[in-house]
Motif scaffolding. Sequence first.
Motif, short mmCIF file in Angstrom:
data_model
loop_
_atom_site.label_atom_id
_atom_site.label_comp_id
_atom_site.label_asym_id
_atom_site.label_seq_id
_atom_site.Cartn_x
_atom_site.Cartn_y
_atom_site.Cartn_z
N GLY A 68 0.82 -1.21 0.00
CA GLY A 68 0.00 0.00 0.00
C GLY A 68 0.85 1.25 0.00
O GLY A 68 0.43 2.31 -0.44
N ASN A 69 2.10 1.13 0.52
CA ASN A 69 3.05 2.25 0.49
C ASN A 69 3.70 2.40 -0.88
O ASN A 69 4.38 3.39 -1.14
N SER A 70 3.53 1.40 -1.74
CA SER A 70 4.19 1.42 -3.04
C SER A 70 3.87 2.69 -3.80
O SER A 70 2.71 3.07 -3.95
N GLY A 71 4.91 3.35 -4.29
CA GLY A 71 4.73 4.58 -5.03
C GLY A 71 4.83 5.83 -4.19
O GLY A 71 4.82 6.95 -4.72
N GLY A 72 4.92 5.68 -2.88
CA GLY A 72 5.03 6.84 -2.00
C GLY A 72 6.45 7.38 -1.96
O GLY A 72 7.40 6.74 -2.40
N PRO A 73 6.63 8.58 -1.41
CA PRO A 73 7.94 9.20 -1.39
C PRO A 73 8.79 8.75 -0.19
O PRO A 73 8.28 8.54 0.91
N LEU A 74 10.08 8.64 -0.44
CA LEU A 74 11.08 8.50 0.62
C LEU A 74 11.80 9.84 0.66
O LEU A 74 12.48 10.23 -0.30
N LEU A 75 11.64 10.58 1.75
CA LEU A 75 12.06 11.97 1.83
C LEU A 75 13.29 12.17 2.70
O LEU A 75 13.50 11.43 3.67
N THR A 76 14.06 13.20 2.38
CA THR A 76 15.09 13.69 3.28
C THR A 76 14.43 14.68 4.25
O THR A 76 13.28 15.07 4.07
N LEU A 77 15.15 15.11 5.26
CA LEU A 77 14.58 16.02 6.24
C LEU A 77 14.37 17.43 5.70
O LEU A 77 13.67 18.23 6.33
N ASP A 78 14.94 17.72 4.53
CA ASP A 78 14.67 19.03 3.93
C ASP A 78 13.53 18.96 2.92
O ASP A 78 13.31 19.90 2.16
N GLY A 79 12.82 17.81 2.88
CA GLY A 79 11.62 17.70 2.07
C GLY A 79 11.83 17.29 0.63
O GLY A 79 10.88 17.30 -0.16
N LYS A 80 13.04 16.91 0.25
CA LYS A 80 13.29 16.46 -1.12
C LYS A 80 13.08 14.95 -1.22
O LYS A 80 13.35 14.21 -0.28
N VAL A 81 12.61 14.51 -2.39
CA VAL A 81 12.38 13.09 -2.61
C VAL A 81 13.71 12.40 -2.90
O VAL A 81 14.39 12.70 -3.88
N LEU A 82 14.08 11.49 -2.02
CA LEU A 82 15.31 10.72 -2.22
C LEU A 82 15.03 9.52 -3.12
O LEU A 82 15.89 9.09 -3.89
N GLY A 83 13.81 8.97 -2.99
CA GLY A 83 13.46 7.81 -3.80
C GLY A 83 11.96 7.57 -3.78
O GLY A 83 11.21 8.19 -3.03
N VAL A 84 11.54 6.63 -4.63
CA VAL A 84 10.13 6.21 -4.71
C VAL A 84 10.03 4.82 -4.10
O VAL A 84 10.65 3.86 -4.60
N ASN A 85 9.28 4.70 -3.01
CA ASN A 85 9.15 3.42 -2.33
C ASN A 85 8.62 2.35 -3.28
O ASN A 85 7.65 2.57 -3.99
N VAL A 86 9.26 1.18 -3.26
CA VAL A 86 8.90 0.18 -4.27
C VAL A 86 8.71 -1.21 -3.71
O VAL A 86 7.90 -1.98 -4.23
N ALA A 87 9.43 -1.61 -2.69
CA ALA A 87 9.35 -3.00 -2.26
C ALA A 87 9.82 -3.15 -0.83
O ALA A 87 10.49 -2.28 -0.27
#
Length: 399
Positions: free
Chosen positions: A239-258
Amino acid sequence: MMRPWLLITLISTIVWVGLTALMLGVLVWVAPLRLAILRALQEPPVSEQSVSSSFTPSSEHEGRIVATVRQALPAVVSIVGSTTKSVSTRFPFEGSLLPFFGDETFPLEQQFQGTGFFVSKEGIIVTNRHVVSDEDGSYEVVTADGEVLVPERIWRDQFLDIAFIKVAYTPQAVLPLGDSSDAQLGQSVIAIGNALGEFVDSVSVGVLAGKGRSVVARGISEVKALESVLQTDAAINPGNSGGPLLTLDGKVLGVNVAVASGAENIGFAIPAEMVKPALRSIQEEGEIVRPWLGVRYRMITPEMVKMNSLPLKEGALIVRGSDPKQLAVIPGSPADKAGIEENDIITKVNNEAVTQSTPLGALIRRYAPGDAVKLEVYHEGEFREVTVLLDRAPHDLPE
């Protein structure tokens, strides 16, 4: 005393009627389930429910986490999908005993959920390809303010487990895509998504636990190799698939996948820098454009070296697929034109080593169609350098 054939007929009729009732019951049950999902997703977001103006963080670190989550939540969306499959209730007994029953086929609707997030003010959302993989399925996007939207268009990446959705909506916020190349192991990260497809706006905090991982993701309908992904111990659930993995400054580090099955706190995300070229090509050309070399390969591992007495410990071994039709080098491809052959080992791309952490595909995707790249190739006991002119990946790319 009831005759045996009559008893069998009676039992068979009861079974058939029971199966029919069960199938009809499923069809009646699916519609309320979809309605319940949408209602749950339309509840006020966490940012409105639980953030108090009197909240005082216990530390600067906690304050940064809360502030980042508060800013990011309006950009995160839920994706609800459904697909209809035909289910047959074939009568269990063959022959002419009950010829009037025959086969019955019922449509069975399946529901599933995922997460996505806005990356442009034009209403473009990034998610995982496996969340919207069924081209015949129907999808709806539920925004942070509870609006339900039907996608205008969906783009699916052929090479990575990412997809883009365009909706007619101006988002409250968009998340900037960062770059994981400078990210450090141990730095704090935040994962946001719909945990288990049920708990909307779930937030988990962890650290960046690894970079350049290669894993095999097994889904319901496909098995996919993921290269150069990020590893985190922030909880990532179905259900988290496709959600953002963020740094503390709010930038997307990656797209959650597995998430690693059978293990706790081992999740993976596709690096944001791999998403950027696809997004740029959509905005500029209206489609996902990827560079293409035209080979099938396996990254060399210590086990492969030992079992096959390979002459090199690292590189990409050019091999054919399990199907005889899956050739190692695609005829007419850039690799074919450059003279690359089956069982060659590509060791460098523009002087950068091809390794487990920087596999061949990840290195090629740094370039664009039309770029000339130099490859170091180990061929029949000798190293040679070849120049390849990358092409645009065809839409009907062979598997």
